[in-house]
Design an enzyme around this catalytic site. Structure first.
Site, PDB file in Angstrom:
ATOM      1  N   HIS A 208       0.858  -1.185   0.000  1.00 19.18           N
ATOM      2  CA  HIS A 208       0.000   0.000   0.000  1.00 19.18           C
ATOM      3  C   HIS A 208       0.887   1.226   0.000  1.00 19.18           C
ATOM      4  O   HIS A 208       1.944   1.233   0.629  1.00 19.18           O
ATOM      5  CB  HIS A 208      -0.904   0.006   1.242  1.00 19.18           C
ATOM      6  CG  HIS A 208      -2.064   0.933   1.115  1.00 19.18           C
ATOM      7  ND1 HIS A 208      -1.976   2.278   1.397  1.00 19.18           N
ATOM      8  CD2 HIS A 208      -3.344   0.712   0.703  1.00 19.18           C
ATOM      9  CE1 HIS A 208      -3.155   2.840   1.180  1.00 19.18           C
ATOM     10  NE2 HIS A 208      -4.000   1.921   0.750  1.00 19.18           N
TER      11      HIS A 208
ATOM     12  N   GLU B 150      -7.855  -5.060   0.027  1.00 17.30           N
ATOM     13  CA  GLU B 150      -8.419  -5.757  -1.121  1.00 17.30           C
ATOM     14  C   GLU B 150      -8.372  -7.272  -0.949  1.00 17.30           C
ATOM     15  O   GLU B 150      -9.170  -8.005  -1.527  1.00 17.30           O
ATOM     16  CB  GLU B 150      -7.704  -5.353  -2.402  1.00 17.30           C
ATOM     17  CG  GLU B 150      -7.810  -3.878  -2.737  1.00 17.30           C
ATOM     18  CD  GLU B 150      -9.213  -3.456  -3.154  1.00 17.30           C
ATOM     19  OE1 GLU B 150     -10.177  -4.177  -2.896  1.00 17.30           O
ATOM     20  OE2 GLU B 150      -9.320  -2.367  -3.740  1.00 17.30           O
TER      21      GLU B 150
HETATM   22  C1  LIG Z   1      -0.747  -0.704  -3.912  1.00 19.88           C
HETATM   23  C2  LIG Z   1       0.598  -0.461  -4.591  1.00 19.88           C
HETATM   24  C3  LIG Z   1       0.351   0.106  -6.002  1.00 19.88           C
HETATM   25  C4  LIG Z   1       1.384   0.567  -3.800  1.00 19.88           C
HETATM   26  O1  LIG Z   1       2.650   0.588  -4.339  1.00 19.88           O
HETATM   27  P1  LIG Z   1       3.703   1.783  -4.240  1.00 19.88           P
HETATM   28  O2  LIG Z   1       3.669   2.438  -2.935  1.00 19.88           O
HETATM   29  O3  LIG Z   1       3.520   2.638  -5.431  1.00 19.88           O
HETATM   30  O4  LIG Z   1       5.043   0.935  -4.303  1.00 19.88           O
HETATM   31  P2  LIG Z   1       5.917   0.720  -5.577  1.00 19.88           P
HETATM   32  O5  LIG Z   1       5.091   0.432  -6.784  1.00 19.88           O
HETATM   33  O6  LIG Z   1       6.861   1.872  -5.644  1.00 19.88           O
HETATM   34  O7  LIG Z   1       6.698  -0.613  -5.185  1.00 19.88           O
HETATM   35  C5  LIG Z   1       7.793  -0.608  -4.304  1.00 19.88           C
HETATM   36  C6  LIG Z   1       8.424  -1.988  -4.361  1.00 19.88           C
HETATM   37  O8  LIG Z   1       7.580  -2.929  -3.704  1.00 19.88           O
HETATM   38  C7  LIG Z   1       7.203  -3.952  -4.626  1.00 19.88           C
HETATM   39  N1  LIG Z   1       5.802  -4.274  -4.412  1.00 19.88           N
HETATM   40  C8  LIG Z   1       4.811  -3.430  -4.030  1.00 19.88           C
HETATM   41  N2  LIG Z   1       3.665  -4.114  -3.917  1.00 19.88           N
HETATM   42  C9  LIG Z   1       3.954  -5.397  -4.234  1.00 19.88           C
HETATM   43  C10 LIG Z   1       3.179  -6.556  -4.299  1.00 19.88           C
HETATM   44  N3  LIG Z   1       1.874  -6.535  -4.022  1.00 19.88           N
HETATM   45  N4  LIG Z   1       3.769  -7.701  -4.663  1.00 19.88           N
HETATM   46  C11 LIG Z   1       5.091  -7.744  -4.954  1.00 19.88           C
HETATM   47  N5  LIG Z   1       5.878  -6.666  -4.884  1.00 19.88           N
HETATM   48  C12 LIG Z   1       5.314  -5.507  -4.540  1.00 19.88           C
HETATM   49  C13 LIG Z   1       7.430  -3.346  -6.017  1.00 19.88           C
HETATM   50  O9  LIG Z   1       7.656  -4.334  -6.991  1.00 19.88           O
HETATM   51  C14 LIG Z   1       8.656  -2.533  -5.750  1.00 19.88           C
HETATM   52  O10 LIG Z   1       9.771  -3.412  -5.668  1.00 19.88           O
HETATM   53  P3  LIG Z   1      11.182  -3.073  -6.338  1.00 19.88           P
HETATM   54  O11 LIG Z   1      11.638  -1.806  -5.662  1.00 19.88           O
HETATM   55  O12 LIG Z   1      11.990  -4.272  -6.028  1.00 19.88           O
HETATM   56  O13 LIG Z   1      10.869  -2.856  -7.782  1.00 19.88           O
HETATM   57  C15 LIG Z   1       1.391  -1.795  -4.678  1.00 19.88           C
HETATM   58  O14 LIG Z   1       1.703  -2.259  -3.401  1.00 19.88           O
HETATM   59  C16 LIG Z   1       0.685  -2.855  -5.498  1.00 19.88           C
HETATM   60  O15 LIG Z   1       0.769  -2.847  -6.719  1.00 19.88           O
HETATM   61  N6  LIG Z   1      -0.030  -3.824  -4.811  1.00 19.88           N
HETATM   62  C17 LIG Z   1      -0.735  -4.855  -5.520  1.00 19.88           C
HETATM   63  C18 LIG Z   1      -2.075  -4.358  -6.018  1.00 19.88           C
HETATM   64  C19 LIG Z   1      -3.061  -4.161  -4.898  1.00 19.88           C
HETATM   65  O16 LIG Z   1      -3.171  -4.935  -3.985  1.00 19.88           O
HETATM   66  N7  LIG Z   1      -3.793  -3.047  -5.005  1.00 19.88           N
HETATM   67  C20 LIG Z   1      -4.785  -2.661  -4.035  1.00 19.88           C
HETATM   68  C21 LIG Z   1      -4.309  -1.517  -3.215  1.00 19.88           C
HETATM   69  S1  LIG Z   1      -5.413  -1.149  -1.869  1.00 19.88           S
END
Ligand SMILES: CC(C)(COP(=O)(O)OP(=O)(O)OC[C@H]1O[C@@H](n2cnc3c(N)ncnc32)[C@H](O)[C@@H]1OP(=O)(O)O)[C@@H](O)C(=O)NCCC(=O)NCCS
Length: 373
Positions: A259, A314
Protein backbone atom coordinates in the site's frame (compact mmCIF):
# COMPACT_ATOMS: atom_id res chain seq x y z
CA UNK A 1 16.66 15.98 -22.59
CA UNK A 2 18.89 17.69 -20.08
CA UNK A 3 19.82 15.64 -17.03
CA UNK A 4 20.14 18.91 -15.17
CA UNK A 5 16.42 19.53 -15.50
CA UNK A 6 15.49 15.98 -14.70
CA UNK A 7 17.75 14.99 -11.82
CA UNK A 8 15.78 16.49 -8.91
CA UNK A 9 12.52 14.81 -9.91
CA UNK A 10 13.91 11.50 -11.12
CA UNK A 11 12.88 9.53 -8.01
CA UNK A 12 9.77 7.53 -8.68
CA UNK A 13 8.15 9.03 -5.57
CA UNK A 14 8.19 12.48 -7.17
CA UNK A 15 5.79 11.25 -9.84
CA UNK A 16 3.41 9.61 -7.37
CA UNK A 17 2.89 12.81 -5.33
CA UNK A 18 3.85 10.84 -2.19
CA UNK A 19 3.29 12.88 0.97
CA UNK A 20 1.92 15.87 -0.97
CA UNK A 21 -1.03 17.37 0.93
CA UNK A 22 -3.70 18.24 -1.64
CA UNK A 23 -6.60 19.14 0.67
CA UNK A 24 -7.67 19.71 4.26
CA UNK A 25 -10.64 17.58 5.18
CA UNK A 26 -12.52 16.32 8.23
CA UNK A 27 -13.80 13.36 6.19
CA UNK A 28 -11.05 10.81 6.85
CA UNK A 29 -7.47 10.31 7.96
CA UNK A 30 -5.08 7.45 7.18
CA UNK A 31 -2.17 6.83 9.55
CA UNK A 32 0.00 4.46 7.56
CA UNK A 33 2.54 3.87 10.32
CA UNK A 34 0.02 3.11 13.07
CA UNK A 35 -2.35 1.19 10.78
CA UNK A 36 -5.20 3.49 11.80
CA UNK A 37 -8.11 4.79 9.74
CA UNK A 38 -10.36 7.54 11.09
CA UNK A 39 -13.56 8.32 9.17
CA UNK A 40 -15.49 11.45 10.19
CA UNK A 41 -14.05 11.33 13.70
CA UNK A 42 -14.50 7.59 14.31
CA UNK A 43 -11.96 4.79 14.20
CA UNK A 44 -13.10 2.54 11.38
CA UNK A 45 -13.78 -0.37 13.74
CA UNK A 46 -16.12 1.84 15.85
CA UNK A 47 -17.82 3.29 12.78
CA UNK A 48 -18.66 -0.19 11.54
CA UNK A 49 -20.08 -1.14 14.95
CA UNK A 50 -22.26 2.01 15.13
CA UNK A 51 -23.52 2.68 11.61
CA UNK A 52 -25.07 0.99 8.62
CA UNK A 53 -24.36 2.33 5.12
CA UNK A 54 -27.12 4.95 5.22
CA UNK A 55 -25.94 6.16 8.64
CA UNK A 56 -22.36 6.47 7.37
CA UNK A 57 -23.49 8.38 4.27
CA UNK A 58 -25.49 10.81 6.44
CA UNK A 59 -22.47 11.27 8.70
CA UNK A 60 -20.13 11.99 5.76
CA UNK A 61 -22.58 14.46 4.25
CA UNK A 62 -23.00 16.22 7.61
CA UNK A 63 -19.25 16.43 8.12
CA UNK A 64 -18.84 17.73 4.54
CA UNK A 65 -21.13 20.59 5.56
CA UNK A 66 -24.38 19.62 3.83
CA UNK A 67 -27.34 21.68 5.04
CA UNK A 68 -29.91 20.90 6.28
CA UNK A 69 -27.90 18.16 7.99
CA UNK A 70 -29.39 14.79 6.98
CA UNK A 71 -30.10 11.94 9.40
CA UNK A 72 -29.61 8.26 8.61
CA UNK A 73 -33.40 7.97 8.22
CA UNK A 74 -33.45 10.83 5.71
CA UNK A 75 -30.75 9.09 3.68
CA UNK A 76 -32.55 5.73 3.92
CA UNK A 77 -35.73 7.27 2.52
CA UNK A 78 -33.91 9.23 -0.21
CA UNK A 79 -31.73 6.32 -1.34
CA UNK A 80 -34.80 4.07 -1.47
CA UNK A 81 -36.49 6.53 -3.82
CA UNK A 82 -33.30 6.96 -5.84
CA UNK A 83 -33.07 3.19 -6.36
CA UNK A 84 -36.65 3.20 -7.71
CA UNK A 85 -35.78 6.10 -10.02
CA UNK A 86 -32.60 4.36 -11.20
CA UNK A 87 -34.54 1.21 -12.08
CA UNK A 88 -36.34 3.19 -14.80
CA UNK A 89 -32.94 3.64 -16.48
CA UNK A 90 -32.11 -0.07 -16.50
CA UNK A 91 -33.43 -0.78 -20.04
CA UNK A 92 -31.30 2.08 -21.40
CA UNK A 93 -28.34 0.88 -19.37
CA UNK A 94 -28.57 -2.68 -20.65
CA UNK A 95 -29.00 -1.50 -24.24
CA UNK A 96 -25.97 0.79 -23.98
CA UNK A 97 -23.67 -1.77 -22.36
CA UNK A 98 -24.08 -4.91 -24.47
CA UNK A 99 -20.77 -6.80 -24.43
CA UNK A 100 -19.31 -4.70 -21.63
CA UNK A 101 -18.20 -6.00 -18.24
CA UNK A 102 -20.06 -5.15 -15.03
CA UNK A 103 -17.35 -2.63 -14.18
CA UNK A 104 -17.59 -0.94 -17.56
CA UNK A 105 -21.37 -1.13 -17.30
CA UNK A 106 -21.42 0.75 -13.99
CA UNK A 107 -19.12 3.39 -15.47
CA UNK A 108 -21.62 3.83 -18.31
CA UNK A 109 -24.52 3.76 -15.87
CA UNK A 110 -23.17 6.68 -13.87
CA UNK A 111 -22.89 8.71 -17.05
CA UNK A 112 -26.58 8.11 -17.86
CA UNK A 113 -27.56 10.05 -14.73
CA UNK A 114 -28.68 13.66 -14.77
CA UNK A 115 -26.74 16.37 -12.94
CA UNK A 116 -30.00 18.24 -12.22
CA UNK A 117 -30.43 19.54 -8.68
CA UNK A 118 -27.49 19.89 -6.31
CA UNK A 119 -28.25 17.36 -3.59
CA UNK A 120 -30.52 15.34 -5.88
CA UNK A 121 -27.55 14.50 -8.12
CA UNK A 122 -25.65 13.14 -5.11
CA UNK A 123 -28.58 11.03 -3.92
CA UNK A 124 -29.23 9.83 -7.47
CA UNK A 125 -25.62 8.72 -7.91
CA UNK A 126 -25.28 6.89 -4.59
CA UNK A 127 -28.74 5.34 -5.00
CA UNK A 128 -28.25 4.09 -8.54
CA UNK A 129 -25.15 1.95 -8.02
CA UNK A 130 -26.73 -1.20 -6.47
CA UNK A 131 -29.57 -1.14 -9.02
CA UNK A 132 -27.18 -0.94 -11.96
CA UNK A 133 -24.74 -3.52 -10.59
CA UNK A 134 -27.48 -6.05 -9.81
CA UNK A 135 -29.07 -5.61 -13.26
CA UNK A 136 -25.70 -5.97 -15.03
CA UNK A 137 -24.81 -9.10 -13.04
CA UNK A 138 -28.18 -10.69 -13.74
CA UNK A 139 -27.87 -9.88 -17.45
CA UNK A 140 -24.53 -11.78 -17.43
CA UNK A 141 -26.45 -14.77 -16.05
CA UNK A 142 -29.23 -14.42 -18.65
CA UNK A 143 -31.74 -13.20 -16.04
CA UNK A 144 -34.08 -10.20 -15.93
CA UNK A 145 -33.43 -7.30 -13.59
CA UNK A 146 -35.37 -7.24 -10.31
CA UNK A 147 -37.04 -4.01 -9.18
CA UNK A 148 -35.79 -2.35 -5.98
CA UNK A 149 -37.73 -2.29 -2.73
CA UNK A 150 -37.53 1.20 -1.23
CA UNK A 151 -38.62 -0.14 2.17
CA UNK A 152 -35.51 -2.21 2.84
CA UNK A 153 -32.01 -0.90 3.47
CA UNK A 154 -29.44 -0.31 0.76
CA UNK A 155 -27.32 -3.40 1.58
CA UNK A 156 -30.31 -5.72 1.93
CA UNK A 157 -31.90 -4.45 -1.27
CA UNK A 158 -28.70 -4.93 -3.23
CA UNK A 159 -28.43 -8.59 -2.25
CA UNK A 160 -32.15 -9.07 -2.93
CA UNK A 161 -31.92 -7.49 -6.40
CA UNK A 162 -28.79 -9.50 -7.16
CA UNK A 163 -30.07 -12.95 -6.29
CA UNK A 164 -33.83 -12.58 -6.35
CA UNK A 165 -34.25 -13.69 -2.73
CA UNK A 166 -33.99 -11.79 0.55
CA UNK A 167 -30.65 -11.54 2.33
CA UNK A 168 -30.18 -13.01 5.79
CA UNK A 169 -29.49 -10.70 8.73
CA UNK A 170 -25.91 -11.98 8.88
CA UNK A 171 -25.40 -11.17 5.21
CA UNK A 172 -26.82 -7.67 5.61
CA UNK A 173 -24.55 -7.08 8.61
CA UNK A 174 -21.50 -8.30 6.70
CA UNK A 175 -22.27 -6.23 3.61
CA UNK A 176 -22.91 -3.14 5.73
CA UNK A 177 -19.55 -3.71 7.44
CA UNK A 178 -17.93 -3.73 4.01
CA UNK A 179 -19.83 -0.73 2.64
CA UNK A 180 -19.26 1.43 5.74
CA UNK A 181 -15.55 0.59 5.90
CA UNK A 182 -14.71 1.60 2.36
CA UNK A 183 -16.79 4.80 2.13
CA UNK A 184 -13.75 7.02 2.42
CA UNK A 185 -9.97 6.74 2.65
CA UNK A 186 -8.00 9.97 2.58
CA UNK A 187 -6.69 11.35 -0.69
CA UNK A 188 -6.65 8.08 -2.63
CA UNK A 189 -6.38 8.21 -6.44
CA UNK A 190 -10.12 8.10 -7.18
CA UNK A 191 -11.02 10.67 -4.51
CA UNK A 192 -8.32 12.98 -5.79
CA UNK A 193 -9.73 12.53 -9.30
CA UNK A 194 -13.23 13.40 -8.04
CA UNK A 195 -11.92 16.54 -6.37
CA UNK A 196 -9.96 17.65 -9.44
CA UNK A 197 -13.06 17.29 -11.61
CA UNK A 198 -15.29 18.95 -9.01
CA UNK A 199 -12.83 21.85 -8.80
CA UNK A 200 -13.54 22.66 -12.47
CA UNK A 201 -17.27 22.89 -11.54
CA UNK A 202 -18.08 20.07 -13.94
CA UNK A 203 -20.62 18.66 -11.44
CA UNK A 204 -21.20 15.53 -9.38
CA UNK A 205 -21.89 13.05 -12.18
CA UNK A 206 -18.73 13.96 -14.09
CA UNK A 207 -16.70 13.77 -10.89
CA UNK A 208 -18.04 10.29 -10.13
CA UNK A 209 -17.55 8.96 -13.66
CA UNK A 210 -13.91 10.14 -13.55
CA UNK A 211 -13.39 8.81 -10.03
CA UNK A 212 -14.80 5.42 -10.94
CA UNK A 213 -12.47 5.22 -13.95
CA UNK A 214 -9.55 5.80 -11.57
CA UNK A 215 -10.90 3.26 -9.09
CA UNK A 216 -11.14 0.36 -11.51
CA UNK A 217 -7.39 0.01 -12.15
CA UNK A 218 -5.69 -3.03 -10.58
CA UNK A 219 -3.43 -0.85 -8.43
CA UNK A 220 -6.55 0.67 -6.79
CA UNK A 221 -9.98 -0.98 -6.71
CA UNK A 222 -9.43 -3.54 -9.44
CA UNK A 223 -7.34 -5.87 -7.26
CA UNK A 224 -9.90 -8.16 -5.53
CA UNK A 225 -10.90 -10.09 -8.63
CA UNK A 226 -7.23 -10.88 -9.14
CA UNK A 227 -6.97 -12.02 -5.50
CA UNK A 228 -9.64 -14.65 -6.16
CA UNK A 229 -7.92 -15.64 -9.41
CA UNK A 230 -4.73 -16.10 -7.39
CA UNK A 231 -6.45 -18.28 -4.77
CA UNK A 232 -7.97 -20.42 -7.53
CA UNK A 233 -4.72 -20.67 -9.42
CA UNK A 234 -2.84 -21.78 -6.29
CA UNK A 235 -5.60 -24.30 -5.70
CA UNK A 236 -4.11 -26.47 -2.96
CA UNK A 237 -2.01 -25.92 0.16
CA UNK A 238 0.88 -27.90 -1.34
CA UNK A 239 1.14 -25.37 -4.18
CA UNK A 240 1.15 -22.22 -2.07
CA UNK A 241 4.87 -21.63 -1.51
CA UNK A 242 6.04 -22.65 -4.98
CA UNK A 243 3.35 -20.53 -6.67
CA UNK A 244 4.21 -17.42 -4.65
CA UNK A 245 7.96 -17.74 -5.14
CA UNK A 246 7.51 -18.27 -8.88
CA UNK A 247 5.23 -15.25 -9.35
CA UNK A 248 7.43 -12.92 -7.30
CA UNK A 249 10.53 -14.12 -9.22
CA UNK A 250 8.72 -13.30 -12.48
CA UNK A 251 8.30 -9.73 -11.17
CA UNK A 252 4.55 -10.10 -10.66
CA UNK A 253 2.84 -8.18 -7.87
CA UNK A 254 0.82 -10.19 -5.40
CA UNK A 255 -2.65 -8.67 -5.42
CA UNK A 256 -3.95 -7.68 -2.00
CA UNK A 257 -0.51 -6.78 -0.62
CA UNK A 258 1.37 -3.49 -0.35
CA UNK A 259 0.00 0.00 0.00
CA UNK A 260 1.24 3.49 -0.76
CA UNK A 261 0.32 4.79 2.70
CA UNK A 262 0.02 1.78 5.03
CA UNK A 263 3.42 0.42 5.98
CA UNK A 264 1.76 -2.01 8.41
CA UNK A 265 -1.35 -4.12 8.06
CA UNK A 266 -4.32 -2.22 6.62
CA UNK A 267 -6.88 -1.98 9.47
CA UNK A 268 -9.70 -2.60 7.00
CA UNK A 269 -8.29 -6.07 6.33
CA UNK A 270 -9.01 -6.93 9.97
CA UNK A 271 -12.56 -5.53 9.82
CA UNK A 272 -13.29 -7.72 6.79
CA UNK A 273 -11.51 -10.72 8.23
CA UNK A 274 -13.72 -10.45 11.32
CA UNK A 275 -16.85 -9.96 9.18
CA UNK A 276 -16.12 -13.00 7.01
CA UNK A 277 -15.36 -15.14 10.05
CA UNK A 278 -18.73 -14.17 11.56
CA UNK A 279 -20.49 -14.82 8.28
CA UNK A 280 -18.92 -18.17 7.39
CA UNK A 281 -17.74 -19.44 10.75
CA UNK A 282 -14.30 -19.77 9.15
CA UNK A 283 -15.10 -22.14 6.29
CA UNK A 284 -12.45 -23.95 4.23
CA UNK A 285 -12.13 -21.18 1.63
CA UNK A 286 -11.50 -18.58 4.36
CA UNK A 287 -8.95 -20.82 6.10
CA UNK A 288 -7.21 -21.39 2.77
CA UNK A 289 -7.09 -17.63 2.12
CA UNK A 290 -5.56 -17.10 5.56
CA UNK A 291 -2.87 -19.71 4.83
CA UNK A 292 -2.08 -18.06 1.50
CA UNK A 293 -1.88 -14.68 3.25
CA UNK A 294 0.59 -15.98 5.84
CA UNK A 295 2.76 -17.56 3.16
CA UNK A 296 2.57 -14.48 0.92
CA UNK A 297 3.74 -12.19 3.72
CA UNK A 298 6.71 -14.49 4.36
CA UNK A 299 7.52 -14.75 0.64
CA UNK A 300 7.37 -10.96 0.17
CA UNK A 301 9.59 -10.44 3.19
CA UNK A 302 12.15 -12.89 1.84
CA UNK A 303 12.09 -11.50 -1.71
CA UNK A 304 11.84 -7.78 -0.86
CA UNK A 305 13.48 -7.34 2.56
CA UNK A 306 13.72 -3.57 2.11
CA UNK A 307 10.04 -3.06 1.36
CA UNK A 308 7.36 -2.92 4.03
CA UNK A 309 4.65 -4.93 2.31
CA UNK A 310 1.66 -6.05 4.33
CA UNK A 311 -1.91 -7.17 3.67
CA UNK A 312 -4.16 -4.47 2.21
CA UNK A 313 -7.93 -4.35 2.38
CA UNK A 314 -8.42 -5.76 -1.12
CA UNK A 315 -7.28 -9.18 0.03
CA UNK A 316 -10.14 -9.66 2.48
CA UNK A 317 -12.52 -7.65 0.32
CA UNK A 318 -12.20 -10.48 -2.15
CA UNK A 319 -12.76 -13.17 0.46
CA UNK A 320 -15.70 -11.35 2.10
CA UNK A 321 -17.54 -10.43 -1.09
CA UNK A 322 -17.10 -13.95 -2.44
CA UNK A 323 -18.59 -15.35 0.79
CA UNK A 324 -21.56 -13.01 0.24
CA UNK A 325 -22.14 -14.59 -3.16
CA UNK A 326 -21.21 -11.45 -5.06
CA UNK A 327 -19.90 -12.46 -8.49
CA UNK A 328 -16.18 -11.97 -9.03
CA UNK A 329 -16.87 -9.71 -11.99
CA UNK A 330 -18.76 -7.32 -9.71
CA UNK A 331 -16.33 -6.78 -6.81
CA UNK A 332 -14.79 -3.59 -8.20
CA UNK A 333 -18.24 -2.20 -8.93
CA UNK A 334 -19.35 -3.01 -5.37
CA UNK A 335 -16.33 -1.09 -4.08
CA UNK A 336 -17.57 1.82 -6.20
CA UNK A 337 -21.08 1.38 -4.78
CA UNK A 338 -19.68 2.36 -1.38
CA UNK A 339 -16.87 4.75 -2.30
CA UNK A 340 -19.33 6.86 -4.29
CA UNK A 341 -20.49 8.13 -0.87
CA UNK A 342 -16.98 9.36 -0.07
CA UNK A 343 -16.59 10.91 -3.53
CA UNK A 344 -19.91 12.66 -3.02
CA UNK A 345 -18.81 14.13 0.33
CA UNK A 346 -15.49 15.24 -1.19
CA UNK A 347 -17.31 16.86 -4.12
CA UNK A 348 -19.51 18.78 -1.67
CA UNK A 349 -16.42 19.86 0.24
CA UNK A 350 -14.44 20.75 -2.90
CA UNK A 351 -17.30 22.83 -4.28
CA UNK A 352 -17.38 24.76 -0.99
CA UNK A 353 -13.62 25.38 -1.24
CA UNK A 354 -14.29 26.66 -4.75
CA UNK A 355 -10.71 26.75 -5.95
CA UNK A 356 -9.53 25.13 -9.20
CA UNK A 357 -6.94 22.39 -8.61
CA UNK A 358 -4.19 23.19 -11.05
CA UNK A 359 -0.68 21.96 -10.23
CA UNK A 360 2.46 22.57 -12.28
CA UNK A 361 4.66 20.31 -14.33
CA UNK A 362 8.35 20.73 -14.96
CA UNK A 363 9.31 20.99 -18.63
CA UNK A 364 12.16 18.63 -19.53
CA UNK A 365 11.75 18.80 -23.33
CA UNK A 366 13.75 20.58 -25.99
CA UNK A 367 13.89 24.37 -25.86
CA UNK A 368 13.32 25.94 -29.33
CA UNK A 369 16.40 28.16 -28.91
CA UNK A 370 18.69 25.30 -27.73
CA UNK A 371 20.94 24.92 -30.80
CA UNK A 372 22.94 22.02 -29.26
CA UNK A 373 19.90 19.76 -28.94
C1 LIG B 1 -0.75 -0.70 -3.91
C2 LIG B 1 0.60 -0.46 -4.59
C3 LIG B 1 0.35 0.11 -6.00
C4 LIG B 1 1.38 0.57 -3.80
O1 LIG B 1 2.65 0.59 -4.34
P1 LIG B 1 3.70 1.78 -4.24
O2 LIG B 1 3.67 2.44 -2.94
O3 LIG B 1 3.52 2.64 -5.43
O4 LIG B 1 5.04 0.93 -4.30
P2 LIG B 1 5.92 0.72 -5.58
O5 LIG B 1 5.09 0.43 -6.78
O6 LIG B 1 6.86 1.87 -5.64
O7 LIG B 1 6.70 -0.61 -5.18
C5 LIG B 1 7.79 -0.61 -4.30
C6 LIG B 1 8.42 -1.99 -4.36
O8 LIG B 1 7.58 -2.93 -3.70
C7 LIG B 1 7.20 -3.95 -4.63
N1 LIG B 1 5.80 -4.27 -4.41
C8 LIG B 1 4.81 -3.43 -4.03
N2 LIG B 1 3.66 -4.11 -3.92
C9 LIG B 1 3.95 -5.40 -4.23
C10 LIG B 1 3.18 -6.56 -4.30
N3 LIG B 1 1.87 -6.53 -4.02
N4 LIG B 1 3.77 -7.70 -4.66
C11 LIG B 1 5.09 -7.74 -4.95
N5 LIG B 1 5.88 -6.67 -4.88
C12 LIG B 1 5.31 -5.51 -4.54
C13 LIG B 1 7.43 -3.35 -6.02
O9 LIG B 1 7.66 -4.33 -6.99
C14 LIG B 1 8.66 -2.53 -5.75
O10 LIG B 1 9.77 -3.41 -5.67
P3 LIG B 1 11.18 -3.07 -6.34
O11 LIG B 1 11.64 -1.81 -5.66
O12 LIG B 1 11.99 -4.27 -6.03
O13 LIG B 1 10.87 -2.86 -7.78
C15 LIG B 1 1.39 -1.80 -4.68
O14 LIG B 1 1.70 -2.26 -3.40
C16 LIG B 1 0.69 -2.85 -5.50
O15 LIG B 1 0.77 -2.85 -6.72
N6 LIG B 1 -0.03 -3.82 -4.81
C17 LIG B 1 -0.73 -4.86 -5.52
C18 LIG B 1 -2.08 -4.36 -6.02
C19 LIG B 1 -3.06 -4.16 -4.90
O16 LIG B 1 -3.17 -4.93 -3.99
N7 LIG B 1 -3.79 -3.05 -5.00
C20 LIG B 1 -4.79 -2.66 -4.04
C21 LIG B 1 -4.31 -1.52 -3.22
S1 LIG B 1 -5.41 -1.15 -1.87
Amino acid sequence: MSNGHFSDVSKASAFGLDNVVAAETPLSHVDGEAGRLIIAGHDVEDLVAAYDFEGAVALLWRVAGLEPAPSGDDVRRDLGRARMEAFRLVPALLAATRGLSVTEGLRTGFSLLSDEGDLAAHIRTVGSAPVFIAALCRRDEGKDAIAPDAEVGHAADFIRMLRGAPASEAEVRALNAYLVTVTDHGMNASTFTARVIASTRAGMISAVVGAFCALKGPLHGGAPGHVLDMLDDIGTRENIDAWLVREIAKGERLMGFGHRVYKVRDPRADVFNKAVMLLTNGNERVRFARDVETAALAALKAAKPNQRLDTNMEYYTAVLLEALGIPRVAVTAVFGMSRVAGWSAHVIEQERVGRLIRPQSRYVGRWPDDKAA
